[in-house]
Motif scaffolding. Structure first.
Motif, PDB file in Angstrom:
ATOM      1  N   THR A   1      -8.297  16.677   6.985  1.00 30.68           N
ATOM      2  CA  THR A   1      -7.533  16.419   5.613  1.00 30.68           C
ATOM      3  C   THR A   1      -7.892  17.493   4.735  1.00 30.68           C
ATOM      4  O   THR A   1      -7.096  17.931   3.810  1.00 30.68           O
ATOM      5  N   VAL A   2      -9.109  17.419   4.332  1.00 27.30           N
ATOM      6  CA  VAL A   2      -9.352  18.409   3.193  1.00 27.30           C
ATOM      7  C   VAL A   2      -9.708  19.780   3.549  1.00 27.30           C
ATOM      8  O   VAL A   2      -9.312  20.680   2.782  1.00 27.30           O
ATOM      9  N   GLY A   3     -10.136  20.083   4.864  1.00 32.81           N
ATOM     10  CA  GLY A   3     -10.232  21.526   5.284  1.00 32.81           C
ATOM     11  C   GLY A   3      -9.198  22.441   4.949  1.00 32.81           C
ATOM     12  O   GLY A   3      -9.440  23.587   4.346  1.00 32.81           O
ATOM     13  N   PRO A   4      -7.999  22.341   5.634  1.00 37.83           N
ATOM     14  CA  PRO A   4      -7.015  23.206   5.318  1.00 37.83           C
ATOM     15  C   PRO A   4      -6.512  23.451   4.175  1.00 37.83           C
ATOM     16  O   PRO A   4      -6.235  24.745   3.627  1.00 37.83           O
ATOM     17  N   VAL A   5      -6.635  22.526   3.187  1.00 39.43           N
ATOM     18  CA  VAL A   5      -6.300  22.648   1.463  1.00 39.43           C
ATOM     19  C   VAL A   5      -7.491  23.647   1.133  1.00 39.43           C
ATOM     20  O   VAL A   5      -7.158  24.483   0.337  1.00 39.43           O
ATOM     21  N   LEU A   6      -8.639  23.211   1.391  1.00 36.66           N
ATOM     22  CA  LEU A   6     -10.059  24.045   0.872  1.00 36.66           C
ATOM     23  C   LEU A   6      -9.900  25.440   1.330  1.00 36.66           C
ATOM     24  O   LEU A   6     -10.317  26.486   0.698  1.00 36.66           O
TER      25      LEU A   6
ATOM     26  N   PRO B   1     -17.738  23.614  -1.494  1.00 32.47           N
ATOM     27  CA  PRO B   1     -17.220  22.333  -0.728  1.00 32.47           C
ATOM     28  C   PRO B   1     -16.663  22.896   0.595  1.00 32.47           C
ATOM     29  O   PRO B   1     -16.526  22.021   1.439  1.00 32.47           O
ATOM     30  N   PHE B   2     -15.843  23.976   0.705  1.00 34.95           N
ATOM     31  CA  PHE B   2     -15.437  24.300   2.117  1.00 34.95           C
ATOM     32  C   PHE B   2     -16.533  24.589   2.855  1.00 34.95           C
ATOM     33  O   PHE B   2     -16.077  24.370   4.129  1.00 34.95           O
ATOM     34  N   THR B   3     -17.625  25.105   2.811  1.00 31.08           N
ATOM     35  CA  THR B   3     -18.761  25.436   3.555  1.00 31.08           C
ATOM     36  C   THR B   3     -19.115  24.356   4.304  1.00 31.08           C
ATOM     37  O   THR B   3     -19.019  23.885   5.455  1.00 31.08           O
ATOM     38  N   PHE B   4     -19.175  23.057   3.486  1.00 28.13           N
ATOM     39  CA  PHE B   4     -19.602  21.794   4.260  1.00 28.13           C
ATOM     40  C   PHE B   4     -18.358  20.972   4.586  1.00 28.13           C
ATOM     41  O   PHE B   4     -18.593  19.817   5.589  1.00 28.13           O
TER      42      PHE B   4
END
Length: 289
Positions: free
Chosen positions: A228-233, A219-222
């Motif tokens: 919103t989601v990127g920093p958490v991942l 999920p982090f790769t994509f």
């Protein structure tokens, strides 16, 4: 230190008769090389400036993940070896020879090294300039490197899934074999119980160390570019990476239970250490006249 000791012991174990020991030696080597990659990774996160980011993103990251997936693959080979010996003891002689184990190991390392070298070369040829400090390699990636990196991540996820599904199947089949032996009250049932325990140990270590990482990695790769989601991942990925590194500490347990010669050597060293400690205690407690 533990992995260096494990490497020293396991390399002295003769592998002329057992293909399992070939895979154990390769797993030990992968873990040891994994350890060597950690200082550069730690330095990269501690100081994201100068030549360190470029050095880590070109060579450090590729070496880090090369050895991680070497560990994953060789754990899969070990599980397959145990499965074949327990469930199909007479029908897979060719696959369980030392020669076959050496060939499989060599092909695996060549494949992983070729992938890592290809990534490093592509990165060095197309490296972007770093405009600000970052704890990620993404800003240094060109479009071609990003594409290649994504392909590697997808391929890595497929490898992980194949190994994971195989190991679960191996454990299930081994458990069925043990149950059948117990129902028939075979003399080998106790030995099979130990084999199932060893398989469970291997699968458990694999799941604890590598499942969390892969649940986050793809999920982090994509979605890493998502605000919103990127920093958490990203933070979840780093935590999961730390958990995966714990594999280095747990693999010696696998060596201990799966390799009788390794177990005997460790016990011998332990007895020698205890004897030396007792001798030292006696010497220090003796009053000087």
């Amino acid at each position: 230190r533990v992995n260096l000791l494990s490497l020293t012991i396991i390399t002295k174990v003769p592998s002329l008769l057992y293909s399992l020991k070939v895979f154990l030696k390769n797993l030990t080597a992968a873990d040891f090389l994994f350890c060597l990659c950690l200082p550069l990774r730690i330095t990269y996160y501690a100081r994201s400036s100068g030549i360190i980011p470029s050095l880590y993103c070109s060579f450090g990251a590729s070496a880090f993940f090369l050895n991680m997936y070497a560990s994953i693959i060789f754990m899969g080979y070990i599980a397959a070896n145990r499965y074949l010996k327990i469930v199909h003891p007479s029908g897979t002689r060719v696959l369980q020879t030392v020669r076959a184990a050496h060939i499989i190991s060599a092909v695996t390392w060549v494949f992983l090294l070729a992938t890592a070298i290809s990534y490093s070369n592509l990165y060095l040829m197309t490296q972007e300039s770093l405009t600000s400090n970052s704890s990620r390699c993404d800003p240094l990636f060109s479009e071609s490197v990003k594409l290649f990196f994504t392909i590697i991540q997808v391929l890595s996820a497929i490898i992980f899934l194949l190994v994971f599904i195989s190991m679960v199947f191996f454990y299930y089949s081994t458990s069925r074999r043990v149950l059948q032996a117990q129902q028939r009250q075979l003399a080998s049932s106790e030995k099979l119980l130990k084999s199932r325990r060893n398989m469970l140990l291997l699968v458990s270590i694999f799941c604890v160390c590598f499942v969390p990482y892969h649940l986050v990695r793809l999920p982090f790769t994509f979605l890493s570019g998502n605000c919103t989601v990127g920093p958490v991942l990203h933070y979840l990925k780093e935590v999961a990476t730390m958990v995966s590194v714990f594999n280095i500490c747990l693999d010696p347990v696998v060596y201990f239970y799966l390799c009788k010669a390794f177990r005997a050597k460790v016990r011998k060293l332990s007895r020698r250490s205890e004897s030396s400690r007792e001798q030292l205690d006696i010497t220090t407690s003796t009053p000087v006249m």
